[in-house]
Design an enzyme around this catalytic site. Structure first.
Site, PDB file in Angstrom:
ATOM      1  N   ASN A   1     -57.592  68.213 -23.340  1.00 35.50           N
ATOM      2  CA  ASN A   1     -58.049  66.920 -22.838  1.00 35.50           C
ATOM      3  C   ASN A   1     -56.982  66.284 -21.953  1.00 35.50           C
ATOM      4  O   ASN A   1     -55.810  66.213 -22.354  1.00 35.50           O
ATOM      5  CB  ASN A   1     -58.311  65.974 -24.027  1.00 35.50           C
ATOM      6  CG  ASN A   1     -58.665  64.564 -23.591  1.00 35.50           C
ATOM      7  OD1 ASN A   1     -59.734  64.339 -23.025  1.00 35.50           O
ATOM      8  ND2 ASN A   1     -57.768  63.619 -23.824  1.00 35.50           N
ATOM      9  N   GLU A   2     -57.386  65.839 -20.785  1.00 34.33           N
ATOM     10  CA  GLU A   2     -56.520  65.058 -19.881  1.00 34.33           C
ATOM     11  C   GLU A   2     -55.082  65.574 -19.861  1.00 34.33           C
ATOM     12  O   GLU A   2     -54.129  64.794 -19.998  1.00 34.33           O
ATOM     13  CB  GLU A   2     -56.561  63.568 -20.265  1.00 34.33           C
ATOM     14  CG  GLU A   2     -57.909  62.948 -20.016  1.00 34.33           C
ATOM     15  CD  GLU A   2     -57.946  61.424 -20.125  1.00 34.33           C
ATOM     16  OE1 GLU A   2     -56.958  60.807 -20.573  1.00 34.33           O
ATOM     17  OE2 GLU A   2     -58.991  60.851 -19.745  1.00 34.33           O
TER      18      GLU A   2
ATOM     19  N   GLU B   1     -65.970  61.982 -19.752  1.00 34.43           N
ATOM     20  CA  GLU B   1     -65.615  60.610 -20.160  1.00 34.43           C
ATOM     21  C   GLU B   1     -65.926  59.714 -18.971  1.00 34.43           C
ATOM     22  O   GLU B   1     -65.328  59.865 -17.906  1.00 34.43           O
ATOM     23  CB  GLU B   1     -64.136  60.489 -20.536  1.00 34.43           C
ATOM     24  CG  GLU B   1     -63.793  61.101 -21.862  1.00 34.43           C
ATOM     25  CD  GLU B   1     -62.365  60.790 -22.318  1.00 34.43           C
ATOM     26  OE1 GLU B   1     -61.856  59.679 -22.055  1.00 34.43           O
ATOM     27  OE2 GLU B   1     -61.765  61.689 -22.928  1.00 34.43           O
TER      28      GLU B   1
ATOM     29  N   TYR C   1     -63.149  55.801 -15.519  1.00 37.93           N
ATOM     30  CA  TYR C   1     -63.388  54.490 -16.140  1.00 37.93           C
ATOM     31  C   TYR C   1     -63.257  53.427 -15.063  1.00 37.93           C
ATOM     32  O   TYR C   1     -62.393  53.524 -14.184  1.00 37.93           O
ATOM     33  CB  TYR C   1     -62.361  54.221 -17.242  1.00 37.93           C
ATOM     34  CG  TYR C   1     -62.523  55.104 -18.463  1.00 37.93           C
ATOM     35  CD1 TYR C   1     -63.511  54.844 -19.394  1.00 37.93           C
ATOM     36  CD2 TYR C   1     -61.679  56.183 -18.679  1.00 37.93           C
ATOM     37  CE1 TYR C   1     -63.659  55.646 -20.525  1.00 37.93           C
ATOM     38  CE2 TYR C   1     -61.817  56.986 -19.810  1.00 37.93           C
ATOM     39  CZ  TYR C   1     -62.809  56.715 -20.730  1.00 37.93           C
ATOM     40  OH  TYR C   1     -62.957  57.495 -21.846  1.00 37.93           O
TER      41      TYR C   1
ATOM     42  N   GLN D   1     -67.267  55.621 -25.260  1.00 40.26           N
ATOM     43  CA  GLN D   1     -67.622  56.490 -26.351  1.00 40.26           C
ATOM     44  C   GLN D   1     -68.945  56.021 -26.957  1.00 40.26           C
ATOM     45  O   GLN D   1     -69.660  55.268 -26.297  1.00 40.26           O
ATOM     46  CB  GLN D   1     -66.492  56.482 -27.377  1.00 40.26           C
ATOM     47  CG  GLN D   1     -65.182  57.028 -26.772  1.00 40.26           C
ATOM     48  CD  GLN D   1     -64.069  57.284 -27.794  1.00 40.26           C
ATOM     49  OE1 GLN D   1     -64.270  57.241 -28.996  1.00 40.26           O
ATOM     50  NE2 GLN D   1     -62.868  57.557 -27.303  1.00 40.26           N
TER      51      GLN D   1
ATOM     52  N   ASN E   1     -57.587  61.978 -26.473  1.00 45.64           N
ATOM     53  CA  ASN E   1     -56.146  62.107 -26.687  1.00 45.64           C
ATOM     54  C   ASN E   1     -55.848  62.618 -28.101  1.00 45.64           C
ATOM     55  O   ASN E   1     -54.870  63.314 -28.331  1.00 45.64           O
ATOM     56  CB  ASN E   1     -55.447  60.765 -26.468  1.00 45.64           C
ATOM     57  CG  ASN E   1     -55.562  60.291 -25.024  1.00 45.64           C
ATOM     58  OD1 ASN E   1     -55.929  61.060 -24.140  1.00 45.64           O
ATOM     59  ND2 ASN E   1     -55.249  59.030 -24.780  1.00 45.64           N
TER      60      ASN E   1
ATOM     61  N   GLU F   1     -64.611  60.146 -30.862  1.00 46.25           N
ATOM     62  CA  GLU F   1     -63.220  60.554 -31.047  1.00 46.25           C
ATOM     63  C   GLU F   1     -62.720  60.012 -32.384  1.00 46.25           C
ATOM     64  O   GLU F   1     -63.148  58.936 -32.821  1.00 46.25           O
ATOM     65  CB  GLU F   1     -62.373  59.993 -29.893  1.00 46.25           C
ATOM     66  CG  GLU F   1     -60.895  60.337 -30.010  1.00 46.25           C
ATOM     67  CD  GLU F   1     -60.091  60.063 -28.735  1.00 46.25           C
ATOM     68  OE1 GLU F   1     -60.668  59.555 -27.757  1.00 46.25           O
ATOM     69  OE2 GLU F   1     -58.886  60.373 -28.735  1.00 46.25           O
TER      70      GLU F   1
HETATM   71  O1  AHR Z   1     -61.858  57.290 -24.500  1.00 49.60           O
HETATM   72  C1  AHR Z   1     -60.588  56.794 -24.775  1.00 49.60           C
HETATM   73  C2  AHR Z   1     -59.484  57.670 -24.232  1.00 49.60           C
HETATM   74  O2  AHR Z   1     -59.549  57.656 -22.840  1.00 49.60           O
HETATM   75  C3  AHR Z   1     -59.529  59.132 -24.585  1.00 49.60           C
HETATM   76  O3  AHR Z   1     -58.918  59.425 -25.799  1.00 49.60           O
HETATM   77  C4  AHR Z   1     -58.760  59.769 -23.472  1.00 49.60           C
HETATM   78  O4  AHR Z   1     -59.191  61.083 -23.201  1.00 49.60           O
HETATM   79  C5  AHR Z   1     -58.977  58.825 -22.293  1.00 49.60           C
HETATM   80  O5  AHR Z   1     -57.790  58.516 -21.678  1.00 49.60           O
END
Ligand code: AHR
Length: 521
Positions: free
Chosen positions: A172-173, A292, A244, A354, A72, A27
């Protein structure tokens, strides 16, 4: 010592292992791009400014598909800023991460880097501040061969042949209030479906990923997926899932069971996909793109690091979420990857988020070295050796109770079969006891050990041990001789709090060999 039994059934195939499970993510955020993959003037930089030391580690990691440019970031991104002569590209406020974006690296540079790294680009379009027209233009610019204004612009910008990007994320999200241009499921679903339709009219060969939930605790989780899918059941090829995990309040037992949480999350999304397809009488396949996933100390970021970052000045590539990973984190990353493999019948692709510096397996310092974090190792070994097919295996094991997931077996296991080889991925979730595992492979007696590596607490270290610039190899996967073979079976003794990969020679006995088209007697 705790005990477990693992029975592997090579004939019961869950799914072939897709290389797409070993994707990652770059990113425009923090130091992922600038001083991560790209640093002109670095001692190892090539003529285009890419760091060769980082490139070598990316290759060693075995990443296959790289999602780009966000995240993001993409929800405020104008792709046109990032093409054309570098000197003429505008510098912008990057609102998602409160940074300055110079656009020195853009689509052409990233595609060149990806080609050199031997990875596929998975590109995201902005459905936060932008819509159908800009997504369609970006696709035409990227994939249309020639003789239109946008394809000729690409050629004038130095790229004769189309980029040929197959995988496209539709935003995204978009379920998250933190997202620029956050939308309701209906708003997003409709926009994504209409955008996707136009994109497929431009290039029918592409695959589209609709944005699913940002995490399983989102209040809209479930209804979001259903609503979004209803809008684009005919056009989406994948729906994303982001996940996550972190250790909260010292609850290491729950943290080590994160894979159980991911299993449940994936199966719930798979059920929603199935139910929605059935409701529409559709025979299409829609996969889950876990685009992700990782361990991320998000509580610390949100409470400690983020407020000053967003209250401070605007800087180019500030340090953001450069988590230093421990042994415990690496064991969890290994087990999350095992969850992805275990669910390979419904997970079509996955991206470790990432790749470099930003919650990443690879770290680099400006003007300094690059090194492997602890989490690098289970990923690299799995990407390299998880070949063939994921096959059914049964675990009987002592259990431990966890606050987040109830009672979980001490043994987490995934088995893969590839011809006469069986590969086992094994985690001992006990932080105190070794775990003895009796392994049987049905119809394929264990003949010998081909390879074994274990990542656990290093001698003299602790579960918090990590790799750093000054000690980059403090935590390494080692051959600890944990496997013994006898009477056609294997016995594995897993150290407390460890992740292991074990490759066994398991010649199939003739009675179980299935020849297509013949009865198996
Ligand atoms: O990977 C970091 C961030 O986590 C990304 O930009 C977003 O998509 C997620 O919330």
């Amino acid at each position: 010592m705790a005990h477990a039994r693992l029975t592997v059934t090579p004939s019961d195939i869950i799914a072939p292992v897709s290389p797409r499970l070993f994707g990652s993510f770059v990113e425009h955020m923090g130091r992922a791009v600038y001083t991560g993959i790209y640093e002109p003037g670095h001692a190892t930089a090539d003529e285009r400014g890419f760091r060769r030391d980082v490139l070598e580690l990316v290759r060693e990691l075995g990443a296959t598909v790289i999602r780009y440019p966000g995240g993001n970031f993409v929800s405020g991104f104008r792709w046109e800023d990032s093409v054309g002569p570098v000197a003429e590209r505008p510098t912008r406020l990057e609102v998602a991460w409160h940074s300055i974006e110079t656009n020195e690296v853009g689509l052409h540079e990233f595609a060149d880097w990806a080609e050199t790294a031997g990875v596929e680009v998975m590109n995201a379009v902005n459905l936060g501040t932008r819509g159908i027209e800009e997504a369609a233009s970006l696709l035409e610019y990227s994939n249309h061969p020639e003789n239109t204004a946008l394809s000729e612009l690409r050629r004038a910008n130095g790229r004769d042949e189309p980029f040929g990007i197959t995988l496209w994320c539709l935003g995204n999200e978009m379920d998250g209030p933190w997202q620029i241009g956050h939308k309701t499921a209906d708003e997003y679903g409709r926009l994504a479906a209409e955008t996707g339709r136009v994109m497929k009219w431009i290039d029918p060969g592409i695959e589209l990923v609709a944005a699913g939930s940002s995490n399983a605790d989102m209040p809209t989780f479930g209804t979001w997926e259903k609503t979004v899918l209803e809008h684009g059941i005919d056009v989406f090829d994948h729906i994303s899932l982001h996940a996550y995990y972190e250790e909260t309040n010292g609850d290491v037992d729950s943290f080590l069971a994160s894979g159980v949480g991911l299993d449940r999350y994936i199966r719930r999304v798979a059920d929603i996909i199935r139910e929605t397809l059935d409701a529409y009488g559709s025979d299409r396949t829609i996969g889950i793109s876990v685009d992700e996933w990782n361990v991320w100390n998000q509580t610390r970021f949100n409470e400690i690091d983020k407020p000053p970052l967003f209250a401070g000045g605007w800087n180019e590539h500030p340090r953001i979420i450069e988590d230093e990973y421990t042994v415990t984190d690496a064991v969890v990353v290994g087990s999350l990857l095992m969850s992805l493999l275990r669910n390979a019948d419904v997970v079509s692709m996955a991206n470790l988020a990432q790749l470099v510096n930003v919650i990443a397996p690879i770290r680099s310092e400006p003007d300094g070295p690059a090194w492997r974090q602890t989490t690098f190792h289970p990923f690299a070994l799995t990407a390299r050796f998880a070949q063939g097919s994921v096959v059914r295996s049964t675990v009987e094991a002592d259990e431990q109770s966890t606050a987040d997931y109830g009672a979980v077996p001490l043994l987490d296991a995934v088995a893969l079969a590839d011809g006469d080889e069986t590969t086992l991925l094994l985690v001992n979730r006990s932080t105190t006891e070794a775990l003895e595992v009796a392994v049987d492979v049905e119809g394929a007696p264990v003949a010998s050990v081909l390879h074994q590596r274990t990542l656990g607490v290093p001698d003299g270290g602790s579960r918090h041990s990590s790799n750093s610039q000054s000690d980059p190899d403090a935590v390494l996967p080692l051959d600890l001789g944990i496997v013994t073979v006898g009477n056609g079976a294997a016995r594995v003794v897993l150290p407390a709090l460890s992740w292991s990969i074990v490759r066994l020679a398991t010649p199939r006995t003739t009675s179980t060999i299935t020849t297509p088209g013949t009865d198996n007697v």
